[in-house]
Design a protein around this motif. Structure first.
Motif, mmCIF file in Angstrom:
data_model
loop_
_atom_site.group_PDB
_atom_site.id
_atom_site.type_symbol
_atom_site.label_atom_id
_atom_site.label_comp_id
_atom_site.label_asym_id
_atom_site.label_seq_id
_atom_site.Cartn_x
_atom_site.Cartn_y
_atom_site.Cartn_z
ATOM 1 N N SER A 1 0.851 -1.192 0.000
ATOM 2 C CA SER A 1 0.000 0.000 0.000
ATOM 3 C C SER A 1 0.892 1.249 0.000
ATOM 4 N N ASP A 2 0.286 2.385 -0.282
ATOM 5 C CA ASP A 2 1.023 3.641 -0.235
ATOM 6 C C ASP A 2 0.909 4.210 1.183
ATOM 7 N N TRP A 3 1.919 3.895 2.003
ATOM 8 C CA TRP A 3 1.888 4.291 3.407
ATOM 9 C C TRP A 3 2.631 5.609 3.641
ATOM 10 N N SER A 4 2.803 6.398 2.601
ATOM 11 C CA SER A 4 3.615 7.608 2.693
ATOM 12 C C SER A 4 3.091 8.620 3.716
ATOM 13 N N ALA A 5 1.809 8.520 4.112
ATOM 14 C CA ALA A 5 1.278 9.457 5.108
ATOM 15 C C ALA A 5 2.078 9.407 6.403
ATOM 16 N N LEU A 6 2.703 8.253 6.692
ATOM 17 C CA LEU A 6 3.488 8.126 7.923
ATOM 18 C C LEU A 6 4.798 8.901 7.864
ATOM 19 N N ALA A 7 5.211 9.333 6.667
ATOM 20 C CA ALA A 7 6.517 9.992 6.521
ATOM 21 C C ALA A 7 6.422 11.513 6.488
ATOM 22 N N TYR A 8 5.216 12.074 6.524
ATOM 23 C CA TYR A 8 5.056 13.529 6.480
ATOM 24 C C TYR A 8 5.243 14.152 7.858
ATOM 25 N N ASP A 9 5.726 15.412 7.837
ATOM 26 C CA ASP A 9 5.766 16.246 9.045
ATOM 27 C C ASP A 9 6.539 15.602 10.187
ATOM 28 N N ILE A 10 7.730 15.110 9.878
ATOM 29 C CA ILE A 10 8.581 14.518 10.918
ATOM 30 C C ILE A 10 9.605 15.559 11.359
ATOM 31 N N ALA A 11 9.602 15.869 12.644
ATOM 32 C CA ALA A 11 10.469 16.920 13.167
ATOM 33 C C ALA A 11 11.914 16.483 13.377
ATOM 34 N N PRO A 12 12.188 15.317 13.979
ATOM 35 C CA PRO A 12 13.587 14.915 14.184
ATOM 36 C C PRO A 12 14.293 14.702 12.847
ATOM 37 N N PRO A 13 15.601 14.908 12.805
ATOM 38 C CA PRO A 13 16.335 14.684 11.552
ATOM 39 C C PRO A 13 16.318 13.206 11.154
ATOM 40 N N VAL A 14 16.164 12.968 9.855
ATOM 41 C CA VAL A 14 16.104 11.604 9.324
ATOM 42 C C VAL A 14 17.208 11.431 8.294
ATOM 43 N N THR A 15 18.035 10.406 8.469
ATOM 44 C CA THR A 15 19.095 10.070 7.524
ATOM 45 C C THR A 15 18.796 8.715 6.897
ATOM 46 N N VAL A 16 18.859 8.665 5.583
ATOM 47 C CA VAL A 16 18.606 7.423 4.853
ATOM 48 C C VAL A 16 19.943 6.875 4.348
ATOM 49 N N LEU A 17 20.256 5.659 4.743
ATOM 50 C CA LEU A 17 21.449 4.968 4.266
ATOM 51 C C LEU A 17 21.014 3.851 3.326
ATOM 52 N N ARG A 18 21.693 3.696 2.221
ATOM 53 C CA ARG A 18 21.389 2.592 1.314
ATOM 54 C C ARG A 18 22.664 1.983 0.760
ATOM 55 N N GLY A 19 22.652 0.672 0.628
ATOM 56 C CA GLY A 19 23.774 0.001 0.003
ATOM 57 C C GLY A 19 23.732 0.202 -1.494
ATOM 58 N N ALA A 20 24.893 0.246 -2.104
ATOM 59 C CA ALA A 20 24.956 0.478 -3.548
ATOM 60 C C ALA A 20 24.244 -0.617 -4.336
ATOM 61 N N GLN A 21 24.099 -1.804 -3.750
ATOM 62 C CA GLN A 21 23.458 -2.926 -4.448
ATOM 63 C C GLN A 21 22.087 -3.271 -3.854
ATOM 64 N N ASP A 22 21.485 -2.327 -3.162
ATOM 65 C CA ASP A 22 20.170 -2.558 -2.561
ATOM 66 C C ASP A 22 19.109 -2.584 -3.653
ATOM 67 N N ARG A 23 18.420 -3.717 -3.814
ATOM 68 C CA ARG A 23 17.394 -3.841 -4.837
ATOM 69 C C ARG A 23 15.998 -3.588 -4.288
ATOM 70 N N LEU A 24 15.907 -3.266 -2.984
ATOM 71 C CA LEU A 24 14.640 -2.835 -2.403
ATOM 72 C C LEU A 24 14.566 -1.314 -2.385
ATOM 73 N N ALA A 25 15.648 -0.681 -1.957
ATOM 74 C CA ALA A 25 15.743 0.782 -2.002
ATOM 75 C C ALA A 25 16.706 1.147 -3.126
ATOM 76 N N THR A 26 16.225 1.099 -4.359
ATOM 77 C CA THR A 26 17.082 1.438 -5.492
ATOM 78 C C THR A 26 17.402 2.932 -5.466
ATOM 79 N N GLU A 27 18.411 3.322 -6.223
ATOM 80 C CA GLU A 27 18.875 4.707 -6.158
ATOM 81 C C GLU A 27 17.758 5.695 -6.517
ATOM 82 N N GLY A 28 17.018 5.402 -7.583
ATOM 83 C CA GLY A 28 15.963 6.318 -8.000
ATOM 84 C C GLY A 28 14.856 6.431 -6.969
#
Length: 541
Positions: A476-503
């Motif tokens: 499902s499109d659960w993006s509503a959970l990612a809006y309006d977040i006050a604490p800083p968020v850092t996203v780390l991804r492996g160069a070969q991650d096929r779940l979190a692709t670069e795009g």
């Protein structure tokens, strides 16, 4: 190939999987092809019927999702003092009340001895014993049974199947007690879990004869005469040692587990690191669960971080906890109670893969309790078919099935869990991560494979609800959970991650104003395990 013949081939393979979950990999190419073409929905009720029927067949075969205790009772064998069946049993199909056990069930080299043991138990001269029986005519591996006097009939002997499972702690003690080499430990595990030396030979890329010779040398070393005796030895050893996975309390132990009552829901929590370390609330992935391999634990310990890993909803439990975004938000509320019971005012959050939505729900709902959020190898909200097509095939297919043919998804997940329970996780992982060399290499390492298998068995102990809920949320499109977040968020991804692709990762970070770190080389979906130092550095900033 025509649409009709596509569906006919698919239906044939559906029932092949129902008969043997290990055939799941033969179903994947057909499902993938049809899903990518958008053709699954065209089958409508016809395909759904066959998937649901096959799912019912599979669930009725004492596989995950069924009632394990009831299945054990159904397969208990009750004998009189002359070793004749007192009642019919699902374990023996070709004998009824009053019949002796068929000759085929006895181990050739132990038949006389095992019969004598059972008679002694029936006469009260022995209390109990573990013996092996060949329940199926085509079975080449004995099933261990606990033999004892029946509680309901003092003149009867009951044989209860013993669900032996290779657990890291008891196995380590067993290996130490008998001075087993890593290769010998692998042999013992194979005999216990799969009983298929041919598969072990294939995984080792060696001959079946070599593996059989290794087994013979191991039996000689342990002064045993058969695989049945090896199973009995391990079962007896495990019963005597009585090793528990949990610690008695989290404050005194570096690695422990404890159950908390949070908003009237029992929640198990794993702890790693020193009790006085800076608290890190860990929202775990499905693969690996709330467990951490030694290298990751060491990295957090060196940084003086204390990892608090609550088991996510449905993992290792059967309670009803809702679904989708509501489930994530409710879980976040329980984490407030957890921090309060632990006396923690604020914590840093770490999420991996399927834990992403839960961590963001916590950060959005309770920003005052959160210092910062680090997502290492995220599962991202997917809103379009174009975004779905960007995922690797291992991640893409289950989500496609969840969206387009839920009945197929249920069968798929049940078969995957059945493969895990049968000791075939490595076989599944090899295919799932074939398009990510770093993930494939990690999952292929013996220590990693053992870690992932033990974690998966714990997660799916009560069935396959955890994977079902995971897929339903992330399809499902659960993006509503990612809006309006006050604490800083850092996203780390492996160069070969096929779940979190670069795009996908770039679009996700830009959309919600998160920091996206540079891709981490030689890492993929298992980033927290492959490069824990990267996660530690991001948490400490």
């Amino acid at each position: 190939m025509s649409k009709a013949s596509d569906h006919d081939e698919l239906i044939a393979r559906i029932y092949a999987v129902a008969a043997d979950p290990s055939q799941l990999l033969s179903l994947r190419p057909v499902l993938t092809q049809l899903a990518d073409r958008g053709a699954l929905a065209d089958g409508g009720e016809r395909l759904s019927f066959h998937f649901e029927n096959a799912d019912a067949i599979l669930s009725g075969a004492a596989l995950p999702g069924g009632d394990a205790s009831a299945d054990g009772e159904a397969h208990t064998i009750l004998l009189d003092q002359r070793l004749r069946l007192l009642t019919a049993t699902a374990a023996i199909h070709d004998a009824g009340p009053g019949d002796s056990l068929p000759e085929r069930v006895w181990l050739t080299d132990r038949a006389r001895e095992d019969r004598a043991i059972l008679k002694m138990i029936g006469e009260g001269e022995e209390r109990q014993a573990v013996i092996g029986l060949l329940l199926s005519p085509d079975c080449d591996r004995p099933t261990p049974h606990l033999a004892r006097r029946s509680a309901n009939d003092s003149a009867a002997v009951e044989l209860c199947p013993v669900p032996l499972r290779w657990e890291a702690q008891s196995a380590a003690h067993f290996a130490q007690a008998f001075a087993l080499t890593p290769a010998e430990q692998a042999i013992v595990r194979e005999v216990l879990e799969r009983g298929n030396l041919r598969l072990l030979a294939q995984e080792r890329e060696t001959s079946l004869g070599t593996v059989r010779n290794q087994l013979k040398r191991l039996l000689h070393k342990l002064e045993l005469g058969s695989q049945g005796e090896l199973i009995a030895l391990y079962g007896g050893f495990r019963g005597l040692t009585g090793i528990r996975r949990e610690g008695s309390g989290h404050d005194a132990l570096r690695h422990a587990s404890q159950i908390f009552l949070l908003d009237e829901v029992e929640t198990r929590v794993n702890f790693y690191g020193a009790a006085d370390g800076a608290p890190v609330l860990y929202f775990h992935p499905l693969f690996g669960g709330p467990f951490l391999p030694p290298g990751t634990v060491e990295a957090f310990e060196k940084a003086n971080l204390r990892v608090i890993a609550p088991w996510r909803p449905y993992c290792g439990r059967t309670a009803e906890e809702g679904s989708g975004e509501d489930m994530a938000i409710a879980f976040a509320g329980r984490m407030v109670h957890l921090l309060d019971q632990l006396g923690i005012g604020r914590a840093r959050l770490l999420a991996a893969s399927g834990g992403t939505a839960f961590a963001l729900a916590f950060a959005r709902e309770f920003p005052h309790l959160c210092e910062r959020v680090v997502i290492a190898g995220p599962a991202l909200p997917i809103s379009t078919d174009e975004e779905l097509a960007m995922l690797g095939i291992g991640h893409r297919l289950p989500l496609q099935l969840t969206r387009r043919l839920p009945a197929a998804m249920r069968l798929y997940v049940r078969a995957v869990v059945a493969k895990i329970r049968k000791g075939l996780l490595g076989n599944y992982m090899d295919t799932f991560f074939k398009d990510s060399p770093s993930d494939h290499a990690f999952a292929a390492q013996p220590d990693s494979r053992e870690f992932l298998r033990d974690a998966s068995l714990a997660i799916f102990e009560h069935g396959f609800a955890a994977a079902m809920q995971e897929l339903q949320l992330y399809a499902s499109d659960w993006s509503a959970l990612a809006y309006d977040i006050a604490p800083p968020v850092t996203v780390l991804r492996g160069a070969q991650d096929r779940l979190a692709t670069e795009g996908l990762a770039r679009s996700f970070a830009d959309r919600f104003g998160f920091e996206l770190a540079d891709p981490i080389a030689d890492a993929g979906s298992f980033l927290v395990f492959q490069n824990p130092a990267a996660a530690v550095d991001a948490l400490r900033r």
